[in-house]
Design a protein around this motif. Structure first.
Motif, PDB file in Angstrom:
ATOM      1  N   LYS A 169      29.375-103.081  79.519  1.00 58.40           N
ATOM      2  CA  LYS A 169      28.578-102.412  78.852  1.00 58.40           C
ATOM      3  C   LYS A 169      27.818-102.577  78.364  1.00 58.40           C
ATOM      4  O   LYS A 169      26.829-102.270  77.520  1.00 58.40           O
ATOM      5  CB  LYS A 169      29.717-101.943  77.912  1.00 58.40           C
TER       6      LYS A 169
ATOM      7  N   PRO B 187      35.424-107.676  74.888  1.00 61.52           N
ATOM      8  CA  PRO B 187      35.503-106.209  75.710  1.00 61.52           C
ATOM      9  C   PRO B 187      34.786-105.016  75.392  1.00 61.52           C
ATOM     10  O   PRO B 187      34.899-104.730  76.343  1.00 61.52           O
ATOM     11  CB  PRO B 187      37.264-106.410  75.312  1.00 61.52           C
ATOM     12  N   ASN B 188      34.218-105.123  74.247  1.00 62.18           N
ATOM     13  CA  ASN B 188      33.617-103.412  74.145  1.00 62.18           C
ATOM     14  C   ASN B 188      32.355-103.530  74.664  1.00 62.18           C
ATOM     15  O   ASN B 188      31.847-102.803  74.385  1.00 62.18           O
ATOM     16  CB  ASN B 188      33.607-103.104  72.587  1.00 62.18           C
TER      17      ASN B 188
ATOM     18  N   GLU C 168      38.563-104.241  85.946  1.00 61.24           N
ATOM     19  CA  GLU C 168      38.321-103.119  84.390  1.00 61.24           C
ATOM     20  C   GLU C 168      38.012-104.481  84.005  1.00 61.24           C
ATOM     21  O   GLU C 168      36.743-103.728  82.643  1.00 61.24           O
ATOM     22  CB  GLU C 168      39.971-103.651  83.712  1.00 61.24           C
TER      23      GLU C 168
ATOM     24  N   ILE D  57      41.843-107.057  77.916  1.00 58.18           N
ATOM     25  CA  ILE D  57      40.536-107.675  77.990  1.00 58.18           C
ATOM     26  C   ILE D  57      40.830-108.864  76.382  1.00 58.18           C
ATOM     27  O   ILE D  57      40.606-108.142  75.849  1.00 58.18           O
ATOM     28  CB  ILE D  57      40.047-106.323  78.402  1.00 58.18           C
TER      29      ILE D  57
ATOM     30  N   LYS E 168      33.833-104.054  84.224  1.00 55.11           N
ATOM     31  CA  LYS E 168      33.937-102.647  83.760  1.00 55.11           C
ATOM     32  C   LYS E 168      33.048-103.266  82.389  1.00 55.11           C
ATOM     33  O   LYS E 168      32.304-102.585  81.971  1.00 55.11           O
ATOM     34  CB  LYS E 168      34.148-101.734  84.020  1.00 55.11           C
ATOM     35  N   ALA E 169      34.437-103.552  81.222  1.00 56.99           N
ATOM     36  CA  ALA E 169      34.297-103.563  79.856  1.00 56.99           C
ATOM     37  C   ALA E 169      32.839-104.783  79.647  1.00 56.99           C
ATOM     38  O   ALA E 169      32.002-103.884  78.644  1.00 56.99           O
ATOM     39  CB  ALA E 169      35.422-104.326  79.940  1.00 56.99           C
ATOM     40  N   TYR E 170      32.724-105.664  80.605  1.00 55.69           N
ATOM     41  CA  TYR E 170      32.093-106.527  79.541  1.00 55.69           C
ATOM     42  C   TYR E 170      30.690-106.133  80.250  1.00 55.69           C
ATOM     43  O   TYR E 170      29.266-105.912  79.967  1.00 55.69           O
ATOM     44  CB  TYR E 170      32.023-108.155  80.593  1.00 55.69           C
TER      45      TYR E 170
END
Length: 149
Positions: A10, A108-109, A3, A81, A6-8
């Motif tokens: 972006k 995190p976004n 997770e 996160i 995946k967040a980073y």
């Protein structure tokens, strides 16, 4: 941990997309008071293989990259996160005031909070300021009990 990546990811950063495939130097996540009292794990790419010698690692070569992903846990057990912290050793002359390290922080976004010498550079100056306080090529090391040997 998937997770986190995946967040980073972006952000579009190649480092964010690949850092979890690098060598992991922490046995388990540990609390880093200098990273917002978050749990962190330490990764280093192949160019930074000397990182495993910890305080005896010497000066990192150009291309050496260190990454710390992070998360926090509330008293109720909720996990959030945190940022991805990145140090990249650049070529000689990049920035004497950072020992030629480029600091980046990815939120995190996926938003890039700052990059040394780039957008939001002032936002990560505190990273360089703190890391310059050590005589081990601006690197701090995790507590011995959490180190992978």
């Amino acid at each position: 941990m998937e997770e986190l990546q995946k967040a980073y990811g972006k952000s579009g950063s190649d480092i964010a997309a690949s850092y979890q495939s690098w060598r992991l130097y922490s046995k388990v996540p540990y609390v880093s008071f200098t990273h917002g009292e978050r749990y962190v794990t330490n990764y280093a790419n192949a160019a930074a293989k000397a990182y495993g010698a910890y305080e005896s690692s010497g000066v990192m070569p150009e291309g050496a990259t260190l990454a710390k992903d992070s998360f926090s846990v509330t008293a109720a057990g909720q996990v959030s996160i945190g940022p991805l912290f990145i140090m990249e050793k650049m070529g000689a002359g990049f920035a004497a005031e950072t020992n030629d390290w480029r600091y980046s922080m990815i939120m995190p976004n996926g938003a890039v909070f700052g990059v040394t010498g780039g957008k939001g550079s002032d936002n990560v100056q505190f990273c360089a300021d703190c890391h310059m306080a050590t005589d081990t090529d601006s690197m701090f090391f995790l507590p011995e009990e959490y180190r992978v040997k």
